[in-house]
Design a protein around this motif. Structure first.
Motif, short mmCIF file in Angstrom:
data_model
loop_
_atom_site.label_atom_id
_atom_site.label_comp_id
_atom_site.label_asym_id
_atom_site.label_seq_id
_atom_site.Cartn_x
_atom_site.Cartn_y
_atom_site.Cartn_z
N PRO A 53 0.94 -1.05 0.25
CA PRO A 53 -0.02 0.11 0.07
C PRO A 53 0.90 1.12 -0.01
O PRO A 53 2.06 1.12 0.48
CB PRO A 53 -0.85 -0.22 1.29
CG PRO A 53 0.07 -1.10 2.11
CD PRO A 53 0.78 -1.98 1.28
N PRO A 54 0.26 2.40 -0.50
CA PRO A 54 0.98 3.68 -0.61
C PRO A 54 1.49 4.08 0.98
O PRO A 54 0.85 3.47 1.87
CB PRO A 54 0.00 4.63 -0.91
CG PRO A 54 -1.05 3.81 -1.59
CD PRO A 54 -0.92 2.42 -0.86
N PRO A 55 2.44 4.95 1.33
CA PRO A 55 2.65 5.40 2.60
C PRO A 55 1.73 5.81 3.39
O PRO A 55 0.94 6.50 2.85
CB PRO A 55 3.92 6.45 2.23
CG PRO A 55 4.32 6.20 0.78
CD PRO A 55 3.26 5.51 0.19
N GLY A 56 1.65 5.50 4.55
CA GLY A 56 0.65 6.08 5.26
C GLY A 56 -0.66 5.04 5.40
O GLY A 56 -1.38 5.19 6.31
N VAL A 57 -0.76 4.18 4.49
CA VAL A 57 -2.02 3.23 4.32
C VAL A 57 -1.50 1.97 5.34
O VAL A 57 -0.54 1.46 5.29
CB VAL A 57 -2.30 2.85 3.00
CG1 VAL A 57 -3.25 1.83 2.91
CG2 VAL A 57 -2.70 4.03 2.31
N LYS A 58 -2.32 1.77 6.42
CA LYS A 58 -2.12 0.59 7.17
C LYS A 58 -2.91 -0.75 6.91
O LYS A 58 -2.82 -1.48 8.03
CB LYS A 58 -2.58 1.22 8.65
CG LYS A 58 -1.63 2.32 9.16
CD LYS A 58 -2.21 3.18 10.31
CE LYS A 58 -1.37 4.19 10.76
NZ LYS A 58 -1.91 5.00 11.79
N CYS A 59 -3.81 -0.80 6.02
CA CYS A 59 -4.47 -1.88 5.62
C CYS A 59 -4.85 -2.07 4.34
O CYS A 59 -4.94 -0.90 3.64
CB CYS A 59 -5.53 -2.27 6.71
SG CYS A 59 -6.70 -0.75 6.49
N ALA A 60 -5.32 -3.04 3.78
CA ALA A 60 -5.58 -3.24 2.45
C ALA A 60 -6.76 -4.23 2.38
O ALA A 60 -6.61 -5.36 3.05
CB ALA A 60 -4.75 -3.34 1.48
#
Length: 165
Positions: A53-60
């Motif tokens: 995931p992009p920086p700062g994204v903590k889940c998907a």
């Protein structure tokens, strides 16, 4: 005699046009110069293309289900409105984050007691406006491959109800 020459000229012109169109069609069917490109099947939507995931994204995806979009870094510049409806004076939206692979419901211009629900297949999350003075309410996120799969519904404290298409 002159008329016959004009007819023959236009017949030749049409023939050349047909040849050019046929050559173009057979050499550009797939859009990339590959004549077999149109015959290929598209990749399965269940096969994720992203590796991280992009920086700062903590889940998907499924790891985000039930979590807060803002706390998980899925909102801000990473979100778009996929669907909108109006219920009374309240705006109802399906919000979508491609980066997180999630959707959630949001109501704005609401009042305490208004609730919002988002549904994707059998998955359902509910949220609402509980604090006096608040006018915005969100649901937790639900994993989704395509935002068209998500539906948001609102039930207002006044009794009015409505859903996005």
């Amino acid at each position: 005699m002159h008329r016959q020459q004009v007819v023959m000229f236009f017949a030749g012109l049409v023939g050349v046009g047909v040849l050019i169109a046929g050559a173009f069609f057979f050499t550009h069917r797939g859009g990339d110069g590959n004549p077999d490109a149109g015959a290929r099947t598209s990749p399965s939507p269940s096969a994720p293309a992203r590796t991280s995931p992009p920086p700062g994204v903590k889940c998907a995806g499924a790891a985000c289900t039930g979590k807060d979009a803002e706390a998980m870094g899925c909102s801000g510049d990473l979100v778009s409105t996929a669907k909108t409806a109006t219920v009374g004076t309240t705006t109802l939206e399906v919000r979508y984050s491609k980066a997180c692979g999630t959707a959630w419901g949001r109501i704005t211009s609401g009042a305490p007691g208004d609730t919002v629900r988002v549904t994707v297949g059998k998955a359902r999350q509910t949220g609402g406006i509980t604090a006096a003075g608040d006018t915005i309410g969100y649901t937790p996120m639900v994993a989704v491959h395509d935002p068209a799969q998500a539906t948001a519904c609102a039930t207002l404290a006044s009794g009015a109800t409505g859903c996005t298409d």
